[in-house]
Scaffold this motif. Sequence first.
Motif, PDB file in Angstrom:
ATOM      1  N   ALA A   2       0.690  -1.285   0.036  1.00  0.00           N
ATOM      2  CA  ALA A   2      -0.009   0.090   0.148  1.00  0.00           C
ATOM      3  C   ALA A   2       0.949   1.232  -0.039  1.00  0.00           C
ATOM      4  N   LYS A   3       1.974   1.249   0.838  1.00  0.00           N
ATOM      5  CA  LYS A   3       3.001   2.529   0.965  1.00  0.00           C
ATOM      6  C   LYS A   3       3.546   2.645  -0.396  1.00  0.00           C
ATOM      7  N   GLU A   4       4.013   1.511  -1.085  1.00  0.00           N
ATOM      8  CA  GLU A   4       4.682   1.447  -2.362  1.00  0.00           C
ATOM      9  C   GLU A   4       3.727   2.027  -3.507  1.00  0.00           C
ATOM     10  N   GLN A   5       2.547   1.761  -3.518  1.00  0.00           N
ATOM     11  CA  GLN A   5       1.611   2.077  -4.265  1.00  0.00           C
ATOM     12  C   GLN A   5       1.282   3.658  -4.201  1.00  0.00           C
ATOM     13  N   LEU A   6       1.412   4.291  -3.095  1.00  0.00           N
ATOM     14  CA  LEU A   6       1.006   5.531  -2.767  1.00  0.00           C
ATOM     15  C   LEU A   6       2.350   6.479  -2.968  1.00  0.00           C
ATOM     16  N   ASP A   7       3.447   5.955  -2.925  1.00  0.00           N
ATOM     17  CA  ASP A   7       4.648   6.663  -3.161  1.00  0.00           C
ATOM     18  C   ASP A   7       4.643   6.460  -4.748  1.00  0.00           C
ATOM     19  N   PHE A   8       4.335   5.638  -5.417  1.00  0.00           N
ATOM     20  CA  PHE A   8       4.228   5.618  -6.688  1.00  0.00           C
ATOM     21  C   PHE A   8       3.316   6.692  -7.455  1.00  0.00           C
ATOM     22  N   ILE A   9       2.157   6.688  -6.917  1.00  0.00           N
ATOM     23  CA  ILE A   9       1.308   7.975  -7.299  1.00  0.00           C
ATOM     24  C   ILE A   9       1.611   9.060  -6.826  1.00  0.00           C
ATOM     25  N   ARG A  10       2.505   9.184  -5.938  1.00  0.00           N
ATOM     26  CA  ARG A  10       2.961  10.634  -5.453  1.00  0.00           C
ATOM     27  C   ARG A  10       4.103  10.949  -6.618  1.00  0.00           C
ATOM     28  N   SER A  11       4.867   9.934  -6.787  1.00  0.00           N
ATOM     29  CA  SER A  11       6.101  10.346  -7.849  1.00  0.00           C
ATOM     30  C   SER A  11       5.434  10.769  -9.195  1.00  0.00           C
ATOM     31  N   ILE A  12       4.662   9.940  -9.595  1.00  0.00           N
ATOM     32  CA  ILE A  12       3.869  10.354 -11.023  1.00  0.00           C
ATOM     33  C   ILE A  12       3.233  11.661 -11.140  1.00  0.00           C
ATOM     34  N   MET A  13       2.612  11.999  -9.965  1.00  0.00           N
ATOM     35  CA  MET A  13       1.912  13.183  -9.928  1.00  0.00           C
ATOM     36  C   MET A  13       2.817  14.318  -9.754  1.00  0.00           C
ATOM     37  N   ASP A  14       3.977  13.895  -9.026  1.00  0.00           N
ATOM     38  CA  ASP A  14       5.010  15.064  -8.934  1.00  0.00           C
ATOM     39  C   ASP A  14       5.925  15.214 -10.431  1.00  0.00           C
ATOM     40  N   ASP A  15       5.972  14.284 -11.026  1.00  0.00           N
ATOM     41  CA  ASP A  15       6.589  14.185 -12.550  1.00  0.00           C
ATOM     42  C   ASP A  15       5.717  15.086 -13.282  1.00  0.00           C
ATOM     43  N   GLY A  16       4.418  14.763 -13.069  1.00  0.00           N
ATOM     44  CA  GLY A  16       3.385  15.511 -14.050  1.00  0.00           C
ATOM     45  C   GLY A  16       3.225  16.884 -13.882  1.00  0.00           C
ATOM     46  N   GLN A  17       3.893  17.482 -12.593  1.00  0.00           N
ATOM     47  CA  GLN A  17       3.548  19.020 -12.369  1.00  0.00           C
ATOM     48  C   GLN A  17       4.775  19.343 -13.096  1.00  0.00           C
ATOM     49  N   ARG A  18       5.718  18.640 -13.544  1.00  0.00           N
ATOM     50  CA  ARG A  18       6.793  19.328 -14.318  1.00  0.00           C
ATOM     51  C   ARG A  18       6.742  19.380 -15.938  1.00  0.00           C
ATOM     52  N   VAL A  19       5.657  18.607 -16.263  1.00  0.00           N
ATOM     53  CA  VAL A  19       5.463  18.780 -17.739  1.00  0.00           C
ATOM     54  C   VAL A  19       4.762  20.064 -18.327  1.00  0.00           C
ATOM     55  N   LEU A  20       5.301  20.435 -19.381  1.00  0.00           N
ATOM     56  CA  LEU A  20       4.720  21.593 -19.919  1.00  0.00           C
ATOM     57  C   LEU A  20       4.981  21.753 -21.565  1.00  0.00           C
ATOM     58  N   ALA A  21       3.860  21.292 -22.417  1.00  0.00           N
ATOM     59  CA  ALA A  21       4.151  21.158 -23.928  1.00  0.00           C
ATOM     60  C   ALA A  21       3.462  22.481 -24.354  1.00  0.00           C
ATOM     61  N   ASP A  22       4.671  23.274 -24.686  1.00  0.00           N
ATOM     62  CA  ASP A  22       4.126  24.752 -25.149  1.00  0.00           C
ATOM     63  C   ASP A  22       4.549  24.666 -26.645  1.00  0.00           C
ATOM     64  N   ASN A  23       3.640  25.091 -27.458  1.00  0.00           N
ATOM     65  CA  ASN A  23       4.090  25.065 -28.924  1.00  0.00           C
ATOM     66  C   ASN A  23       5.080  26.053 -29.362  1.00  0.00           C
ATOM     67  N   GLY A  24       5.434  27.006 -28.590  1.00  0.00           N
ATOM     68  CA  GLY A  24       6.681  27.779 -28.763  1.00  0.00           C
ATOM     69  C   GLY A  24       6.495  28.939 -29.845  1.00  0.00           C
ATOM     70  N   PHE A  25       5.107  29.082 -30.489  1.00  0.00           N
ATOM     71  CA  PHE A  25       4.880  30.206 -31.012  1.00  0.00           C
ATOM     72  C   PHE A  25       5.197  31.507 -30.579  1.00  0.00           C
ATOM     73  N   GLY A  26       4.904  31.647 -29.384  1.00  0.00           N
ATOM     74  CA  GLY A  26       4.901  32.842 -28.709  1.00  0.00           C
ATOM     75  C   GLY A  26       6.339  33.464 -28.599  1.00  0.00           C
ATOM     76  N   PHE A  27       7.329  32.513 -28.300  1.00  0.00           N
ATOM     77  CA  PHE A  27       8.733  32.586 -28.110  1.00  0.00           C
ATOM     78  C   PHE A  27       9.252  33.272 -29.720  1.00  0.00           C
ATOM     79  N   ILE A  28       8.815  32.351 -30.654  1.00  0.00           N
ATOM     80  CA  ILE A  28       9.324  32.680 -32.097  1.00  0.00           C
ATOM     81  C   ILE A  28       8.707  33.798 -32.710  1.00  0.00           C
ATOM     82  N   LEU A  29       7.550  34.253 -32.395  1.00  0.00           N
ATOM     83  CA  LEU A  29       6.793  35.585 -32.866  1.00  0.00           C
ATOM     84  C   LEU A  29       7.299  36.570 -32.129  1.00  0.00           C
ATOM     85  N   TRP A  30       7.702  36.624 -30.705  1.00  0.00           N
ATOM     86  CA  TRP A  30       8.373  37.898 -30.245  1.00  0.00           C
ATOM     87  C   TRP A  30       9.763  37.795 -30.485  1.00  0.00           C
TER      88      TRP A  30
END
Lengths: 202, 103
Positions: A10-38
């Motif tokens: 149970a603890k292992e599963q909870l730690d696994f969920i927490r690590s996946i959710m922490d990693d998810g917080q770092r994901v950012l898929a930006d299309n980059g168009f704003g950077f290119i335009l500016w």
Amino acid sequence: MHKNIDQHEAKEQLDFIRSIMDDGQRVLADNGFGFILWGFLILGAGLLTLLFDYMDIHDAEGWIYLVCIGIGWVYMIAHRDKERKQTFGNPLTIRIINAIWTAVLLAMTMMGFLGIISETIRSDYICSVLFTTLGIAYYVQGVITGKSWVRNLGFGWWLGAGLLYFINGLWADILIAAMMIGLQIIPGFIFRKQWKIQLAED
Amino acid sequence: MHDFDYQQIDDLIHSRIRLAVMATLASMGQASFSIIKESTGATDGNLSVHMRKLENADYLVVEKSFVDRKPVSIYSLTDKGKLALKAYIQYLENMLPLSNSKD
């Protein structure tokens, strides 16, 4: 058929969920168009200013930047919903990154125009002030999304801004153009490429 | 409204890949297949099978759209899926000594 699990699992599963959710917080898929335009808008404004200087027209600089930066803001406001739909990641992360970029761009616009009009910032050195501010957005985005290369772009902007406090004229123009291409436009294309990979259908 | 039994483990979620999919979508709100694949570390075929199981159970929903003129599948958790994940986490927490001592 229900499985029985023990406390350890149970603890292992909870730690696994927490690590996946922490990693998810770092994901950012930006299309980059704003950077290119500016990047292209500011580079274009700089090149037009040089061209006008070459033609001995010296009072158009303010208008050129006003038009180019105006285009950037109009695009950002008009396409805000579309851009939001195309950006993927943790909602809080997206809100923080959007807030930082909006705040930095607004601060830069104010310093760029009001600073020069009020003559509290010398126009020769305006880029050093603006790029010092721009470095903040890259640095914070890099730290939040866990991408060291984006964080290092912030250091790049600060390094360039530091040099621009001491140089002006042609060398400053060359450095500004190089920074705009290397630290803004090219990273924008990298963001765009990564975004396409992240959205690609397998 | 879906009732989940907090005393029973949900076998559908109790698989590493499916749990990773659910946790990723819970964290991100919505994600493409590629982002989920990166997050779970699963292969295309394996992930597709698990995603379909979750989809068939109404735990997640897929929305097909076009981005940059290319087809994109965007996955998100349904209300039923969110409740199922919540119940699963509650079940695990109830098993730990700290949560037992609170009762």
